[in-house]
Scaffold this active site. Structure first.
Site, short mmCIF file in Angstrom:
data_model
loop_
_atom_site.label_atom_id
_atom_site.label_comp_id
_atom_site.label_asym_id
_atom_site.label_seq_id
_atom_site.Cartn_x
_atom_site.Cartn_y
_atom_site.Cartn_z
CG ASP A 123 -3.78 -3.36 1.20
OD1 ASP A 123 -2.57 -3.26 0.38
OD2 ASP A 123 -3.70 -4.61 1.85
CE LYS A 150 -2.00 -9.30 -0.88
NZ LYS A 150 -2.54 -9.25 -2.31
CB ALA A 153 -1.02 -0.09 1.15
O1 MRU Z 1 1.38 -7.10 -2.41
P1 MRU Z 1 0.16 -6.55 -2.47
O2 MRU Z 1 0.41 -5.03 -2.85
O3 MRU Z 1 -0.80 -7.12 -3.20
O4 MRU Z 1 -0.32 -6.46 -0.98
C1 MRU Z 1 -0.80 -5.43 -0.45
C2 MRU Z 1 0.04 -5.36 0.98
O5 MRU Z 1 1.14 -4.99 0.87
C3 MRU Z 1 -0.38 -6.17 2.06
O6 MRU Z 1 -1.82 -6.37 2.03
C4 MRU Z 1 0.21 -5.63 3.33
O7 MRU Z 1 -0.28 -6.19 4.37
C5 MRU Z 1 -0.52 -4.06 3.42
S1 MRU Z 1 0.47 -3.16 4.25
C6 MRU Z 1 1.35 -2.28 2.82
#
Ligand code: MRU
Length: 368
Positions: A249, A260, A56
């Site tokens: 996110d 996620k 995010a």
């Molecule tokens: O790898 P992504 O962009 O599909 O995943 C989003 C995330 O980074 C995660 O859900 C994360 O835990 C959120 S915090 C940056």
């Protein structure tokens, strides 16, 4: 953060050419560390869509830099405004769930709206891209300083025995510009000499836990163990998890949190086992305009091939192999929503609060 003795952020302008943005190609980690140079708006859009950059906070920062590259491209056309607006629309639609992306695009719009000449717009867009990245770093650092108090308290209650923390996906420095959200309190605790150990969910289908979080923690020397996504409930039942910290996110003003896929199941297991479940996030991840996460947060669905094929290292080469029947259909939901009632609290740059509207707004009164 430190990689082989060198300090890195996840995104920066090339030192001798500010029309080139450097990123770490996350598709190649943990096997290869490659810095990719992005010299056009189109390439930035592809990097976000294909998840060379992901997470995010980082896609927010990438959108900030992307809007600068959009301004550069628009400045070479006859109609700056029209082209710039079109490109903003394209950027906003690259990945729908993480609100940081739309937030960064809107922030660029707001900042350059006062400029009168194209040159001025370019200068402001460049500065805003840098500011967004710097602010992300400052927020994540502060999340670490605030969140470490939770780990310190558990460590005290355990008379200094190891604090076992579960995390899901990658909410580490690779998902932001530096430090990370969920990992920042962990790094801080580790630096303070508190004994910590991290259970790292592999996080199918893209394996951000196994590929990225594990790589980060290993680089940093933080004790950790990779587990398959279905393990955490069992560990909680046996007292092997003291605390869960994940990222997010998008979080609504009432505290529902998209993260996620699989996060919701961890939160359910945590509730059943009285394990505190915290979400760490900077303010750019709050969506102040919505309150019902289940109804209002758009959930990204990605290509089913991400489920059907798995990537790994074979004979020194990064390769993909098919792991399902070729013709079986698959559905790839990228995120789920954890209702606020299952979340113990939020760790933010302004402090820790409970997961309800009035506690969130006490920290962020300007969004009332
Ligand atoms: O790898 P992504 O962009 O599909 O995943 C989003 C995330 O980074 C995660 O859900 C994360 O835990 C959120 S915090 C940056």
């Amino acid at each position: 953060m430190n990689v082989d003795g060198k300090n890195y952020r996840t995104i920066w302008f090339k030192s001798d050419d500010s029309d080139v943005v450097c990123v770490i190609d996350q598709l190649l980690l943990p096997h290869q560390f490659v810095v990719e140079e992005i010299n056009s708006f189109t390439k930035m859009v592809a990097a976000i869509k294909d998840m060379k950059v992901r997470g995010a906070g980082l896609i927010g920062a990438a959108a900030g830099y992307g809007m600068y590259l959009a301004a550069v491209k628009a400045s070479k056309t006859k109609d700056f405004e029209k082209e710039f607006i079109n490109m903003a629309y394209i950027l906003k639609n690259t990945r729908p769930t993480a609100v940081n992306l739309a937030w960064a695009v809107d922030r660029q719009f707001k900042d350059i709206s006062s400029a009168e000449t194209i040159d001025e717009k370019l200068k402001i867009a460049c500065k805003t891209a840098i500011n967004i990245a710097d602010e992300d770093v400052a927020c994540c650092r502060q999340i670490g300083l605030n969140g470490v108090k939770l780990i310190e308290e558990i460590s005290r209650n355990k008379n200094g025995e190891t604090v076992n923390i579960l995390t899901h996906c990658n909410a580490g420095w690779l998902a932001f510009v530096d430090y990370g959200s969920a990992t920042s309190p962990i790094y801080e605790a580790f630096h303070r000499g508190i004994k910590v150990h991290v259970w790292v969910d592999e996080t199918r289908p893209r394996n951000q836990g196994a590929n990225l979080t594990a790589w980060e923690l290993l680089n940093h020397g933080v004790p950790h163990t990779i587990i398959v996504d279905n393990t955490a409930g069992h560990l909680m039942q046996h007292g092997l998890i003291d605390l869960v910290i994940t990222g997010a996110d998008r979080v609504t003003n009432s505290g529902d949190a998209a993260n996620k896929i699989g996060t919701y199941l961890k939160a359910l297991a945590a509730k059943d086992n009285n394990v505190p479940f915290y979400i760490a996030l900077p303010s750019s991840t709050f969506d102040w305009a919505i309150s019902d996460g289940l109804k209002e947060i758009p959930i990204e669905q990605r290509n089913a091939d991400e489920i059907k094929y798995i990537q790994g290292l074979s004979n020194g080469e990064i390769t993909k192999v098919l792991i399902t029947p070729l013709n079986s259909p698959a559905r790839n939901f990228g995120f789920d929503v954890t209702p606020s009632r299952l979340i113990t609290g939020f760790i933010t740059e302004r402090g820790i609060c409970k997961s309800d509207r009035s506690s969130i707004l006490k920290l962020y009164p300007e969004n009332k």
